[in-house]
Design a protein around this motif. Structure first.
Motif, PDB file in Angstrom:
ATOM      1  N   ILE A 164       0.820  -1.212   0.000  1.00  0.00           N
ATOM      2  CA  ILE A 164       0.000   0.000   0.000  1.00  0.00           C
ATOM      3  C   ILE A 164       0.856   1.265   0.000  1.00  0.00           C
ATOM      4  O   ILE A 164       0.615   2.201  -0.773  1.00  0.00           O
ATOM      5  CB  ILE A 164      -0.956  -0.001   1.203  1.00  0.00           C
ATOM      6  CG1 ILE A 164      -1.992  -1.119   1.045  1.00  0.00           C
ATOM      7  CG2 ILE A 164      -1.653   1.354   1.360  1.00  0.00           C
ATOM      8  CD1 ILE A 164      -2.883  -1.310   2.258  1.00  0.00           C
ATOM      9  N   PHE A 165       1.855   1.309   0.861  1.00  0.00           N
ATOM     10  CA  PHE A 165       2.682   2.513   0.995  1.00  0.00           C
ATOM     11  C   PHE A 165       3.931   2.475   0.119  1.00  0.00           C
ATOM     12  O   PHE A 165       4.512   3.517  -0.176  1.00  0.00           O
ATOM     13  CB  PHE A 165       3.102   2.705   2.460  1.00  0.00           C
ATOM     14  CG  PHE A 165       1.961   3.010   3.376  1.00  0.00           C
ATOM     15  CD1 PHE A 165       1.511   4.306   3.557  1.00  0.00           C
ATOM     16  CD2 PHE A 165       1.304   1.993   4.050  1.00  0.00           C
ATOM     17  CE1 PHE A 165       0.446   4.589   4.395  1.00  0.00           C
ATOM     18  CE2 PHE A 165       0.239   2.256   4.895  1.00  0.00           C
ATOM     19  CZ  PHE A 165      -0.192   3.552   5.066  1.00  0.00           C
ATOM     20  N   GLY A 166       4.343   1.274  -0.294  1.00  0.00           N
ATOM     21  CA  GLY A 166       5.563   1.115  -1.064  1.00  0.00           C
ATOM     22  C   GLY A 166       6.701   0.689  -0.157  1.00  0.00           C
ATOM     23  O   GLY A 166       6.927   1.287   0.899  1.00  0.00           O
ATOM     24  N   GLU A 167       7.408  -0.354  -0.566  1.00  0.00           N
ATOM     25  CA  GLU A 167       8.514  -0.871   0.250  1.00  0.00           C
ATOM     26  C   GLU A 167       9.561   0.194   0.513  1.00  0.00           C
ATOM     27  O   GLU A 167      10.202   0.217   1.563  1.00  0.00           O
ATOM     28  CB  GLU A 167       9.140  -2.075  -0.461  1.00  0.00           C
ATOM     29  CG  GLU A 167      10.125  -2.857   0.382  1.00  0.00           C
ATOM     30  CD  GLU A 167      10.600  -4.119  -0.308  1.00  0.00           C
ATOM     31  OE1 GLU A 167      11.497  -4.791   0.236  1.00  0.00           O
ATOM     32  OE2 GLU A 167      10.074  -4.425  -1.407  1.00  0.00           O
ATOM     33  N   GLU A 168       9.721   1.109  -0.454  1.00  0.00           N
ATOM     34  CA  GLU A 168      10.720   2.162  -0.308  1.00  0.00           C
ATOM     35  C   GLU A 168      10.326   3.187   0.751  1.00  0.00           C
ATOM     36  O   GLU A 168      11.165   3.998   1.191  1.00  0.00           O
ATOM     37  CB  GLU A 168      10.942   2.876  -1.647  1.00  0.00           C
ATOM     38  CG  GLU A 168       9.763   3.723  -2.127  1.00  0.00           C
ATOM     39  CD  GLU A 168       8.662   2.922  -2.806  1.00  0.00           C
ATOM     40  OE1 GLU A 168       7.710   3.547  -3.337  1.00  0.00           O
ATOM     41  OE2 GLU A 168       8.744   1.669  -2.817  1.00  0.00           O
ATOM     42  N   ASN A 169       9.073   3.158   1.182  1.00  0.00           N
ATOM     43  CA  ASN A 169       8.608   4.116   2.188  1.00  0.00           C
ATOM     44  C   ASN A 169       8.556   3.524   3.595  1.00  0.00           C
ATOM     45  O   ASN A 169       8.030   4.169   4.516  1.00  0.00           O
ATOM     46  CB  ASN A 169       7.233   4.657   1.793  1.00  0.00           C
ATOM     47  CG  ASN A 169       7.319   5.556   0.574  1.00  0.00           C
ATOM     48  OD1 ASN A 169       8.208   6.395   0.478  1.00  0.00           O
ATOM     49  ND2 ASN A 169       6.407   5.372  -0.371  1.00  0.00           N
ATOM     50  N   PHE A 170       9.086   2.315   3.750  1.00  0.00           N
ATOM     51  CA  PHE A 170       9.258   1.769   5.097  1.00  0.00           C
ATOM     52  C   PHE A 170      10.313   2.593   5.824  1.00  0.00           C
ATOM     53  O   PHE A 170      11.387   2.874   5.293  1.00  0.00           O
ATOM     54  CB  PHE A 170       9.684   0.306   5.030  1.00  0.00           C
ATOM     55  CG  PHE A 170      10.121  -0.257   6.365  1.00  0.00           C
ATOM     56  CD1 PHE A 170       9.190  -0.516   7.351  1.00  0.00           C
ATOM     57  CD2 PHE A 170      11.467  -0.506   6.621  1.00  0.00           C
ATOM     58  CE1 PHE A 170       9.587  -1.030   8.581  1.00  0.00           C
ATOM     59  CE2 PHE A 170      11.866  -1.018   7.840  1.00  0.00           C
ATOM     60  CZ  PHE A 170      10.923  -1.285   8.830  1.00  0.00           C
ATOM     61  N   VAL A 171      10.002   3.001   7.049  1.00  0.00           N
ATOM     62  CA  VAL A 171      10.933   3.841   7.815  1.00  0.00           C
ATOM     63  C   VAL A 171      11.698   2.989   8.829  1.00  0.00           C
ATOM     64  O   VAL A 171      12.902   2.827   8.736  1.00  0.00           O
ATOM     65  CB  VAL A 171      10.189   4.986   8.525  1.00  0.00           C
ATOM     66  CG1 VAL A 171      11.173   5.845   9.326  1.00  0.00           C
ATOM     67  CG2 VAL A 171       9.443   5.848   7.498  1.00  0.00           C
ATOM     68  N   GLU A 172      10.999   2.431   9.801  1.00  0.00           N
ATOM     69  CA  GLU A 172      11.633   1.586  10.813  1.00  0.00           C
ATOM     70  C   GLU A 172      10.572   0.745  11.496  1.00  0.00           C
ATOM     71  O   GLU A 172       9.374   1.025  11.390  1.00  0.00           O
ATOM     72  CB  GLU A 172      12.374   2.413  11.872  1.00  0.00           C
ATOM     73  CG  GLU A 172      13.734   2.932  11.457  1.00  0.00           C
ATOM     74  CD  GLU A 172      14.761   1.836  11.203  1.00  0.00           C
ATOM     75  OE1 GLU A 172      14.474   0.665  11.557  1.00  0.00           O
ATOM     76  OE2 GLU A 172      15.827   2.137  10.656  1.00  0.00           O
ATOM     77  N   GLN A 173      11.020  -0.278  12.204  1.00  0.00           N
ATOM     78  CA  GLN A 173      10.149  -1.090  13.046  1.00  0.00           C
ATOM     79  C   GLN A 173      10.601  -0.910  14.488  1.00  0.00           C
ATOM     80  O   GLN A 173      11.640  -1.428  14.902  1.00  0.00           O
ATOM     81  CB  GLN A 173      10.214  -2.567  12.639  1.00  0.00           C
ATOM     82  CG  GLN A 173       9.284  -3.469  13.438  1.00  0.00           C
ATOM     83  CD  GLN A 173       9.110  -4.827  12.790  1.00  0.00           C
ATOM     84  OE1 GLN A 173       8.716  -4.923  11.621  1.00  0.00           O
ATOM     85  NE2 GLN A 173       9.426  -5.888  13.509  1.00  0.00           N
ATOM     86  N   ILE A 174       9.841  -0.124  15.227  1.00  0.00           N
ATOM     87  CA  ILE A 174      10.188   0.185  16.610  1.00  0.00           C
ATOM     88  C   ILE A 174       9.832  -0.996  17.509  1.00  0.00           C
ATOM     89  O   ILE A 174       8.781  -1.624  17.349  1.00  0.00           O
ATOM     90  CB  ILE A 174       9.435   1.451  17.073  1.00  0.00           C
ATOM     91  CG1 ILE A 174       9.873   2.665  16.243  1.00  0.00           C
ATOM     92  CG2 ILE A 174       9.652   1.715  18.553  1.00  0.00           C
ATOM     93  CD1 ILE A 174       9.008   3.886  16.457  1.00  0.00           C
TER      94      ILE A 174
END
Length: 535
Positions: free
Chosen positions: A213-223
């Motif tokens: 949905i957001f795009g893999e390139e728009n993953f920021v982090e997994q807190i």
């Protein structure tokens, strides 16, 4: 008397928007009747379009995924109906608490809040097998819809619990989440961000859905949020954490904030030599030369002016700066040789020259544990069991500091006990901000009907709350009352100074997107959902 303009009775049509964009760029592929000639579109795009022969591709699929797009594209006929009696400061507030199904509400918000939300935080059902899962059949009345929320049919069959014996344990949860996340993305600003709380049960699937949905390139982090002080005693290897996954609308436009320095971090900066640049801390002058990054021109001696001793980089390394820069630093008294002036050289790192804060880590062990959320519920209602496993407001407040600025809009469409509203109000009171919240919660009953027709009461129902949304509205009112009282007390004790807490209740109504509340009353009729603006 002029006739008021008619408002559309359906939500924003996303499909029409996309067709309009396609027609602007490729008018030649549209045939009579405004249909798309797919063969002509394929020829127009040429090699950029995947051939029909290629059927296999990487991705996540599940039973019912096609229906998700039907749920997204189907417009709603619901209308937001303001509730002045249940509201606080109705005429001045910019905050919204909406009681209704979040999928319908997300569709309605497309009209006024498309691309306006800076941050979204949600704490959706974790799909433990006992969680409520939203059915997406909106052709029925709200009364019929509520029969799904914790009740059973004549045969005792549960509608809402997503048991793993149904054979579609993960699918039902994904079918619930996908359309909501899809619509939520449209509401984000280009520099916007979404935070989603989740546990191990669905984190892998949620990541794949968000990649899509957001795009893999728009993953920021997994807190990783430390939720418990210790593992549960009934486990050999017990979990003490949950996750908060973070995606941006556009990673290139994303704006996040640094974390404020703690008192301990600030205490490291001192000014023992009264340097004109102010407080400083000693920092390493060495550069990292691993991986073949050695530079011969950065290997030279630094002369200690106090002892005339030459100091070379240790371990055949490099200095961080060239010789000219080092000489300038020495001239400006910006290199430190220890308390006695005889040590190895270090850089004076001035507080006035560093960033305004520090980077956030991905392990969050510096915010409250999960039980703090229950303690907040107890302090507000006198009973910690009114709502199960609420997130602590300090967690959402810290996420808001990271992902928003003082005038931004924050959305939570799985509002629960209204922790996000609490966090936003408290943060505004603390820093003088004017953040606005939009919270959405289904009026899910707090008691459940058993197979024999009797009712199973809960702590919430015994406390007088018939729905979860009633808990959220009550919490917001009590938090506002508490913060206003604190602001008044502070104002009285500091009569000569203006309290920043007053800003939490100031309004910039002309800047808030319109939802049509200012139209005539007969235009605000209920067409399929119950919604209230209460804060």
């Amino acid at each position: 008397m002029s006739t008021p303009p008619k408002l559309p009775l359906t939500s924003h049509n996303l499909t029409e928007d996309k067709l309009r964009i396609l027609q602007e760029h490729f008018p030649e592929v549209f045939t009579e009747g405004n249909h798309i000639d797919w063969d002509r579109l394929r020829l127009t795009l040429g090699s950029n379009l995947e051939s029909e022969e290629v059927k296999e591709r990487f991705g996540l699929t599940w039973p019912g995924k096609r229906q998700c797009f039907k749920a997204i594209q189907s417009p709603t006929t619901a209308t937001l109906l303001p509730d002045r009696e249940a509201s606080v400061d109705f005429d001045t507030t910019e905050n919204l608490y909406i009681e209704g199904d979040n999928l319908e509400v997300l569709k309605l918000l497309q009209n006024s809040y498309l691309g306006k939300v800076k941050m979204i935080y949600i704490d959706p059902p974790y799909n433990t097998g006992n969680d409520f899962v939203y059915p997406d059949d909106y052709t029925e009345s709200l009364k019929t819809y509520l029969e799904y929320t914790g009740q059973v049919d004549a045969s005792g069959r549960k509608f809402t619990n997503n048991s793993d014996t149904t054979g579609r344990f993960h699918s039902k949860w994904l079918n619930m989440m996908y359309p909501r996340l899809f619509l939520a993305r449209n509401l984000l600003r280009e520099d916007g961000v979404i935070f989603i709380s989740i546990d191990d049960g669905e984190v892998a699937h949620l990541r794949k859905v968000c990649d899509e949905i957001f795009g893999e390139e728009n993953f920021v982090e997994q807190i990783i949020w430390k939720k418990r002080g210790g593992p549960p005693n009934d486990k050999i290897l017990g979990s003490v954490h949950e996750y908060i996954i973070c995606y941006s609308k556009d990673s290139l436009a994303l704006k996040l904030n640094l974390r404020n320095r703690t008192e301990d971090q600030l205490s490291r900066y001192k000014n023992p030599d009264n340097h004109p640049k102010g407080d400083w801390a000693a920092d390493n002058l060495m550069a990292n030369v691993k991986g073949g990054r050695f530079v011969s021109s950065l290997y030279f001696p630094i002369l200690n002016p106090n002892t005339n001793e030459e100091h070379y980089p240790s371990s055949n390394g490099n200095w961080r700066f060239n010789k000219t820069k080092i000489e300038q630093l020495l001239l400006n008294n910006e290199i430190y040789f220890g308390e006695d002036g005889k040590g190895r050289p270090k850089l004076k790192r001035f507080l006035s020259e560093v960033k305004d804060g520090v980077s956030y880590p991905t392990i969050w062990d510096f915010v409250s544990l999960g039980n703090a959320g229950s303690s907040e519920i107890e302090s507000i209602f006198g009973n910690l069991n009114v709502f199960e496993t609420p997130k602590p407001s300090s967690l959402v407040s810290e996420l808001s500091k990271l992902g928003s600025s003082p005038d931004d809009i924050i959305l939570d469409f799985f509002s629960g006990s209204a922790t996000t509203a609490h966090a936003v109000l408290a943060l505004n009171a603390d820093d003088g901000g004017n953040r606005k919240f939009i919270c959405v919660q289904l009026p899910e009953p707090t008691r459940k009907q058993k197979a024999d027709g009797t009712w199973e009461e809960s702590e919430a129902s015994r406390a007088g709350f018939s729905t979860i949304s009633e808990i959220g509205m009550a919490r917001i009112r009590k938090v506002i009352e508490k913060l206003k009282a604190e602001a008044a007390t502070e104002k009285n004790s500091k009569s000569s100074a203006k309290s920043v807490k007053g800003k939490a209740y100031q309004s910039k109504k002309d800047e808030a997107p319109s939802l049509g509340f200012e139209e005539t009353a007969d235009q605000l009729t209920h067409n399929g959902g119950g919604y209230r603006k209460v804060a």
